[in-house]
Design a protein around this motif. Structure first.
Motif, PDB file in Angstrom:
ATOM      1  N   ASP A  44     -22.907  17.218  -3.141  1.00 35.85           N
ATOM      2  CA  ASP A  44     -22.399  15.919  -2.720  1.00 35.85           C
ATOM      3  C   ASP A  44     -21.170  16.119  -1.843  1.00 35.85           C
ATOM      4  OD1 ASP A  44     -24.327  14.525  -4.180  1.00 35.85           O
ATOM      5  OD2 ASP A  44     -23.092  14.514  -6.001  1.00 35.85           O
ATOM      6  N   LEU A  45     -21.005  15.240  -0.884  1.00 33.53           N
ATOM      7  CA  LEU A  45     -19.850  15.304  -0.004  1.00 33.53           C
ATOM      8  C   LEU A  45     -18.615  14.776  -0.726  1.00 33.53           C
ATOM      9  CD1 LEU A  45     -21.533  13.963   3.251  1.00 33.53           C
ATOM     10  CD2 LEU A  45     -21.128  16.329   2.614  1.00 33.53           C
ATOM     11  N   PRO A  46     -17.428  15.253  -0.341  1.00 29.53           N
ATOM     12  CA  PRO A  46     -17.103  16.209   0.719  1.00 29.53           C
ATOM     13  C   PRO A  46     -17.219  17.658   0.249  1.00 29.53           C
ATOM     14  CG  PRO A  46     -15.091  15.339  -0.234  1.00 29.53           C
ATOM     15  CD  PRO A  46     -16.210  14.607  -0.912  1.00 29.53           C
ATOM     16  N   VAL A  47     -17.388  18.569   1.210  1.00 27.04           N
ATOM     17  CA  VAL A  47     -17.535  19.987   0.902  1.00 27.04           C
ATOM     18  C   VAL A  47     -16.845  20.836   1.969  1.00 27.04           C
ATOM     19  CG1 VAL A  47     -19.729  19.754  -0.323  1.00 27.04           C
ATOM     20  CG2 VAL A  47     -19.726  20.118   2.147  1.00 27.04           C
ATOM     21  N   VAL A  48     -16.575  22.074   1.589  1.00 27.70           N
ATOM     22  CA  VAL A  48     -16.074  23.076   2.522  1.00 27.70           C
ATOM     23  C   VAL A  48     -17.149  24.143   2.656  1.00 27.70           C
ATOM     24  CG1 VAL A  48     -14.295  24.798   3.006  1.00 27.70           C
ATOM     25  CG2 VAL A  48     -13.678  22.661   1.849  1.00 27.70           C
ATOM     26  N   LEU A  49     -17.532  24.446   3.897  1.00 25.72           N
ATOM     27  CA  LEU A  49     -18.605  25.410   4.144  1.00 25.72           C
ATOM     28  C   LEU A  49     -18.125  26.493   5.100  1.00 25.72           C
ATOM     29  CD1 LEU A  49     -21.546  22.893   4.766  1.00 25.72           C
ATOM     30  CD2 LEU A  49     -20.897  23.964   2.596  1.00 25.72           C
ATOM     31  N   ALA A  50     -18.472  27.733   4.798  1.00 26.02           N
ATOM     32  CA  ALA A  50     -18.180  28.860   5.682  1.00 26.02           C
ATOM     33  C   ALA A  50     -19.485  29.293   6.337  1.00 26.02           C
ATOM     34  CB  ALA A  50     -17.552  30.011   4.906  1.00 26.02           C
ATOM     35  N   GLY A  51     -19.615  28.991   7.621  1.00 23.83           N
ATOM     36  CA  GLY A  51     -20.851  29.295   8.341  1.00 23.83           C
ATOM     37  C   GLY A  51     -20.818  30.666   8.991  1.00 23.83           C
ATOM     38  N   GLN A  52     -21.988  31.120   9.395  1.00 26.87           N
ATOM     39  CA  GLN A  52     -22.101  32.418  10.052  1.00 26.87           C
ATOM     40  C   GLN A  52     -23.304  32.408  10.993  1.00 26.87           C
ATOM     41  OE1 GLN A  52     -22.790  34.837   6.413  1.00 26.87           O
ATOM     42  NE2 GLN A  52     -24.794  35.280   7.269  1.00 26.87           N
ATOM     43  N   LYS A  53     -23.551  33.564  11.590  1.00 28.64           N
ATOM     44  CA  LYS A  53     -24.700  33.709  12.469  1.00 28.64           C
ATOM     45  C   LYS A  53     -25.965  33.305  11.724  1.00 28.64           C
ATOM     46  CE  LYS A  53     -27.163  37.176  15.235  1.00 28.64           C
ATOM     47  NZ  LYS A  53     -27.198  38.593  15.654  1.00 28.64           N
ATOM     48  N   GLY A  54     -26.769  32.438  12.352  1.00 29.20           N
ATOM     49  CA  GLY A  54     -27.968  31.929  11.698  1.00 29.20           C
ATOM     50  C   GLY A  54     -27.877  30.451  11.400  1.00 29.20           C
ATOM     51  N   LEU A  55     -26.648  29.906  11.407  1.00 26.03           N
ATOM     52  CA  LEU A  55     -26.477  28.471  11.170  1.00 26.03           C
ATOM     53  C   LEU A  55     -27.200  27.674  12.248  1.00 26.03           C
ATOM     54  CD1 LEU A  55     -25.224  26.375   9.333  1.00 26.03           C
ATOM     55  CD2 LEU A  55     -23.096  26.562  10.632  1.00 26.03           C
ATOM     56  N   VAL A  56     -27.177  28.198  13.463  1.00 31.79           N
ATOM     57  CA  VAL A  56     -28.086  27.764  14.525  1.00 31.79           C
ATOM     58  C   VAL A  56     -28.617  29.034  15.173  1.00 31.79           C
ATOM     59  CG1 VAL A  56     -26.846  25.600  14.971  1.00 31.79           C
ATOM     60  CG2 VAL A  56     -26.293  27.629  16.316  1.00 31.79           C
ATOM     61  N   GLU A  57     -29.764  28.942  15.814  1.00 29.22           N
ATOM     62  CA  GLU A  57     -30.291  30.102  16.519  1.00 29.22           C
ATOM     63  C   GLU A  57     -29.406  30.419  17.719  1.00 29.22           C
ATOM     64  OE1 GLU A  57     -32.746  31.926  15.460  1.00 29.22           O
ATOM     65  OE2 GLU A  57     -33.170  30.607  13.761  1.00 29.22           O
ATOM     66  N   GLU A  58     -29.377  31.679  18.110  1.00 35.95           N
ATOM     67  CA  GLU A  58     -28.516  32.079  19.226  1.00 35.95           C
ATOM     68  C   GLU A  58     -28.849  31.319  20.500  1.00 35.95           C
ATOM     69  OE1 GLU A  58     -27.324  36.106  19.931  1.00 35.95           O
ATOM     70  OE2 GLU A  58     -27.957  36.725  17.941  1.00 35.95           O
ATOM     71  N   ASN A  59     -30.138  31.040  20.724  1.00 37.02           N
ATOM     72  CA  ASN A  59     -30.515  30.297  21.934  1.00 37.02           C
ATOM     73  C   ASN A  59     -30.221  28.801  21.820  1.00 37.02           C
ATOM     74  OD1 ASN A  59     -32.503  29.498  20.160  1.00 37.02           O
ATOM     75  ND2 ASN A  59     -34.222  30.296  21.360  1.00 37.02           N
ATOM     76  N   GLN A  60     -29.690  28.377  20.650  1.00 35.40           N
ATOM     77  CA  GLN A  60     -29.311  26.978  20.456  1.00 35.40           C
ATOM     78  C   GLN A  60     -27.805  26.775  20.470  1.00 35.40           C
ATOM     79  OE1 GLN A  60     -31.373  26.174  16.699  1.00 35.40           O
ATOM     80  NE2 GLN A  60     -32.962  25.046  17.805  1.00 35.40           N
ATOM     81  N   LEU A  61     -27.047  27.851  20.692  1.00 42.93           N
ATOM     82  CA  LEU A  61     -25.601  27.718  20.784  1.00 42.93           C
ATOM     83  C   LEU A  61     -25.246  26.799  21.944  1.00 42.93           C
ATOM     84  CD1 LEU A  61     -24.422  31.380  20.163  1.00 42.93           C
ATOM     85  CD2 LEU A  61     -23.900  29.413  18.726  1.00 42.93           C
ATOM     86  N   LYS A  62     -24.386  25.846  21.677  1.00 44.76           N
ATOM     87  CA  LYS A  62     -23.990  24.890  22.707  1.00 44.76           C
ATOM     88  C   LYS A  62     -23.066  25.566  23.723  1.00 44.76           C
ATOM     89  CE  LYS A  62     -25.828  20.957  21.188  1.00 44.76           C
ATOM     90  NZ  LYS A  62     -26.698  20.070  22.002  1.00 44.76           N
ATOM     91  N   ILE A  63     -23.313  25.305  24.992  1.00 47.80           N
ATOM     92  CA  ILE A  63     -22.446  25.812  26.045  1.00 47.80           C
ATOM     93  C   ILE A  63     -21.973  24.631  26.882  1.00 47.80           C
ATOM     94  CG2 ILE A  63     -23.508  28.100  26.132  1.00 47.80           C
ATOM     95  CD1 ILE A  63     -25.117  27.187  28.534  1.00 47.80           C
TER      96      ILE A  63
END
Length: 248
Positions: free
Chosen positions: A167-186
């Motif tokens: 349930d929200l709120p939460v603290v999350l530590a993300g890493q590679k894989g959270l989005v695919e590399e070709n989906q990284l926003k530029i």
């Protein structure tokens, strides 16, 4: 929904690293700074949630004036608001306290931080932020979906993955894989131009209890030269291991 993404500014991996003559400070001359890669995955995921969930995305960076160009890039990628805490990020606990204070003031639903930064690789700040806020915390996040006020998180383990509902709120530590590399926003041209006109909210640090003291920086020793030994000549290999490597 309000999402806060913590951004670290780290040296580009192609930069040549040097220290001051007394070896007590990192020499910033000629260094190109970028968004910490782990944070970049978090920011990209937040922007996708912004598009899908109509979330409001704010970035926060703890640092001096030199970090603002990197913050502008984050704004160009799609963040709507930016906050800079005006203090040098030396002590992990001090940084965590400053980020936690921003969270308290902004009433955020999701606090996203990179699992670790590329420069110091301490990996302590996300967990410390959660502890300061007394909020649920998940590390190593590689998947995140939202359903109403519940989120489903996928966490990477050494031998598999774990699915967690929170349930929200939460603290999350993300890493590679959270989005695919070709989906990284530029950033695109429109985003870059818009970012130039967005304001950066600069706040002074609330805490000054820095407990970490840097005595000296030291570069790793250069690799020794490599000796090639013919696979048919085991006597030479044994002699080298005994006389030079001194491992037998």
């Amino acid at each position: 929904m309000k999402i806060l993404v913590a951004i670290s500014c780290v040296p580009d991996t192609t930069s040549k690293i040097n220290f001051t003559q007394d070896k007590k400070k990192f020499d910033k001359n000629g260094i190109q700074y970028v968004i910490n890669p782990q944070d970049e995955y978090c920011l990209s995921k937040a922007i996708y949630l912004q598009e899908k969930q109509n979330a409001e995305v704010t970035i926060v960076t703890v640092g001096d004036l030199s970090v603002e160009p990197v913050m502008r890039k984050a704004l160009a990628i799609g963040a709507q608001n930016a906050i800079r805490v005006n203090i040098e990020p030396i002590d992990s606990q001090n940084v965590a306290k400053e980020i936690a204070e921003i969270v308290k003031q902004g009433d955020y639903d999701i606090i996203l931080l990179g699992k670790e930064s590329l420069d110091y690789n301490g990996g302590m700040v996300p967990g410390l932020v959660a502890a300061e806020l007394d909020l649920p915390f998940v590390n190593g996040v590689i998947g995140l979906e939202i359903e109403n006020k519940t989120i489903k998180v996928t966490r990477e383990l050494e031998n598999g993955v774990e699915l967690i509902s929170l349930d929200l709120p939460v603290v999350l530590a993300g890493q590679k894989g959270l989005v695919e590399e070709n989906q990284l926003k530029i950033p695109n041209i429109r985003g870059i131009m818009a970012a130039k006109n967005k304001s950066l909210n600069v706040v002074e640090a609330k805490f000054s209890d820095i407990k970490l003291r840097i005595d000296e920086y030291e570069k790793p020793k250069s690799r020794s030269h490599v000796v090639l030994v013919d696979k048919e000549n085991l006597d030479d290999l044994i002699q080298l291991l005994h006389e030079q490597a001194k491992v037998i």
